[in-house]
Motif scaffolding. Structure first.
Motif, mmCIF file in Angstrom:
data_model
loop_
_atom_site.group_PDB
_atom_site.id
_atom_site.type_symbol
_atom_site.label_atom_id
_atom_site.label_comp_id
_atom_site.label_asym_id
_atom_site.label_seq_id
_atom_site.Cartn_x
_atom_site.Cartn_y
_atom_site.Cartn_z
ATOM 1 N N UNK A 1 0.827 -1.212 0.000
ATOM 2 C CA UNK A 1 0.000 0.000 0.000
ATOM 3 C C UNK A 1 0.858 1.258 0.000
ATOM 4 N N UNK A 2 2.143 1.102 0.308
ATOM 5 C CA UNK A 2 3.062 2.237 0.362
ATOM 6 C C UNK A 2 4.169 2.156 -0.691
ATOM 7 N N UNK A 3 4.440 0.964 -1.185
ATOM 8 C CA UNK A 3 5.502 0.780 -2.178
ATOM 9 C C UNK A 3 5.017 -0.178 -3.257
ATOM 10 N N UNK A 4 5.015 0.292 -4.490
ATOM 11 C CA UNK A 4 4.592 -0.515 -5.635
ATOM 12 C C UNK A 4 5.805 -0.755 -6.529
ATOM 13 N N UNK A 5 6.013 -2.015 -6.926
ATOM 14 C CA UNK A 5 7.148 -2.389 -7.766
ATOM 15 C C UNK A 5 6.626 -3.052 -9.030
ATOM 16 N N UNK A 6 6.982 -2.495 -10.169
ATOM 17 C CA UNK A 6 6.619 -3.059 -11.462
ATOM 18 C C UNK A 6 7.880 -3.599 -12.132
ATOM 19 N N UNK A 7 7.890 -4.888 -12.440
ATOM 20 C CA UNK A 7 8.992 -5.486 -13.196
ATOM 21 C C UNK A 7 8.414 -6.504 -14.175
ATOM 22 N N UNK A 8 9.241 -6.894 -15.154
ATOM 23 C CA UNK A 8 8.785 -7.911 -16.105
ATOM 24 C C UNK A 8 9.250 -9.300 -15.705
ATOM 25 N N UNK A 9 9.292 -9.565 -14.396
ATOM 26 C CA UNK A 9 9.481 -10.936 -13.938
ATOM 27 C C UNK A 9 8.330 -11.795 -14.457
ATOM 28 N N UNK A 10 8.590 -13.040 -14.832
ATOM 29 C CA UNK A 10 7.523 -13.879 -15.399
ATOM 30 C C UNK A 10 6.288 -13.969 -14.511
ATOM 31 N N UNK A 11 6.450 -14.007 -13.201
ATOM 32 C CA UNK A 11 5.304 -14.156 -12.305
ATOM 33 C C UNK A 11 4.407 -12.921 -12.298
ATOM 34 N N UNK A 12 4.897 -11.784 -12.821
ATOM 35 C CA UNK A 12 4.074 -10.578 -12.857
ATOM 36 C C UNK A 12 3.216 -10.479 -14.118
ATOM 37 N N UNK A 13 3.489 -11.315 -15.104
ATOM 38 C CA UNK A 13 2.756 -11.233 -16.369
ATOM 39 C C UNK A 13 1.249 -11.382 -16.128
ATOM 40 N N UNK A 14 0.484 -10.477 -16.723
ATOM 41 C CA UNK A 14 -0.967 -10.506 -16.573
ATOM 42 C C UNK A 14 -1.480 -9.829 -15.319
ATOM 43 N N UNK A 15 -0.562 -9.320 -14.473
ATOM 44 C CA UNK A 15 -0.968 -8.649 -13.234
ATOM 45 C C UNK A 15 -0.774 -7.143 -13.363
ATOM 46 N N UNK A 16 -1.291 -6.364 -12.412
ATOM 47 C CA UNK A 16 -1.067 -4.909 -12.442
ATOM 48 C C UNK A 16 0.397 -4.519 -12.244
ATOM 49 N N UNK A 17 1.249 -5.492 -11.882
ATOM 50 C CA UNK A 17 2.646 -5.192 -11.610
ATOM 51 C C UNK A 17 3.558 -5.502 -12.798
ATOM 52 N N UNK A 18 2.964 -5.866 -13.927
ATOM 53 C CA UNK A 18 3.709 -6.064 -15.165
ATOM 54 C C UNK A 18 3.778 -4.714 -15.872
ATOM 55 N N UNK A 19 4.973 -4.230 -16.258
ATOM 56 C CA UNK A 19 5.122 -2.830 -16.676
ATOM 57 C C UNK A 19 4.675 -2.531 -18.111
ATOM 58 N N UNK A 20 3.417 -2.811 -18.388
ATOM 59 C CA UNK A 20 2.838 -2.329 -19.635
ATOM 60 C C UNK A 20 2.634 -0.820 -19.538
#
Length: 318
Positions: free
Chosen positions: A45-64
């Protein structure tokens, strides 16, 4: 207590022809520094991290592009006076033709989401409108961009020119000229191929920009070393408390390198190590010491741009 919010973005473009190696590591290194040494919470809620790690694909944390724009809005809205905000981006930076005619080089800076080939790059004008304009003017935002062509990537109205006589800028121009000469020599070897057409076009554009800088020196700075940036929009009237450290000037590239066997961006490494050496440095000192760490190995010249004419000798506040 003032709130601390952070948005960290690292894109390696894994598996693509644009692949980088150290950008996700940059995001993780920044996270460790902010949490361990600057009092930021790792709570999502205080720190958001966006990376293209495979586990982030399809989530709000995938950096599209869409996810990055949504994360920018999260960072700068709903804040109270005194809050400290942090934004870091490590990935590809590029340039597109300037539609407004306000940039001497003819180009606007951009950053490249993971899906930039399908949905486009995010321009400096868009970044300013999404990140800076909505900010509460009584919050402070610190930005670290470790990417190519990042000097004006958020279009802040003032840039710190510590060498008003032009010596550092001229040395950067000379280094760039030598680099262009080496690139041109390389293109002449091995014959002509259609793959080289884009490289030749880019070389000519950068050479034209460099010639313009030799013929038209930067605008003079004031007694504090601050020079006006020229944009069509009246960004000066906003008076936002934003401080941006960028890895290089608009016309430079930023190194993806390795330190102690770990892939990293040169600017991210230099900034973190500079801050760890002395957490109470001023903004000017951090810029100067970051430059000193990089200058022995890299041609890139880190920049400091600001949202207003503030005291540059105050300690960095995160």
């Amino acid at each position: 207590m003032p709130r601390k919010k952070a948005l960290l973005i690292g894109i390696n473009y894994t598996g693509s022809k644009h692949q980088l190696n150290g950008c996700i590591n940059d995001a993780m290194n920044v996270r460790e520094y902010l949490v361990r040494e600057r009092g930021f919470s790792p709570d999502p809620r205080e720190m958001v991290i966006l990376t293209d790690k495979p586990q982030n694909r399809g989530s709000p944390f995938f950096p599209t592009g869409a996810n990055m724009l949504a994360a920018f809005r999260w960072l700068v809205t709903g804040n109270n006076p005194g809050d400290s905000l942090w934004l870091s981006y490590s990935g590809h930076g590029s340039q597109v033709r300037d539609p407004d005619g306000d940039r001497d080089s003819g180009f606007d800076d951009t950053i490249c989401p993971i899906d930039f080939e399908q949905h486009g790059q995010i321009t400096s004008d868009t970044l300013h409108k999404v990140i800076v304009s909505p900010m509460n003017p009584r919050c402070r935002l610190t930005i670290l961009f470790d990417c190519c062509h990042s000097g004006s990537a958020v279009e802040l109205p003032y840039v710190f020119k510590p060498d008003a006589d032009g010596r550092v800028n001229m040395m950067g121009n000379v280094k760039e000229g030598l680099s262009l000469a080496r690139e041109a020599k390389g293109l002449l070897h091995g014959g002509f191929s259609i793959e080289k057409v884009h490289d030749v076009q880019t070389l000519i554009e950068h050479g034209t920009s460099l010639l313009h800088k030799f013929q038209h020196p930067d605008a003079p700075s004031d007694e504090n070393g601050l020079a006006d940036e020229n944009f069509v929009e009246d960004w000066r009237s906003e008076g936002k408390d934003v401080w941006m450290f960028s890895g290089c000037a608009d016309d430079q590239t930023s190194a993806d390198t390795s330190m102690q066997g770990l892939a990293t961006g040169a600017m991210s490494w230099a900034f973190i190590n500079t801050m760890r050496a002395n957490p109470r440095q001023s903004y000017v000192q951090v810029l100067q010491n970051t430059r000193a760490l990089l200058q022995s190995k890299y041609a890139q010249i880190p920049q400091l741009s600001i949202g207003g004419k503030y005291d540059l000798d105050q300690p960095v506040y995160l």
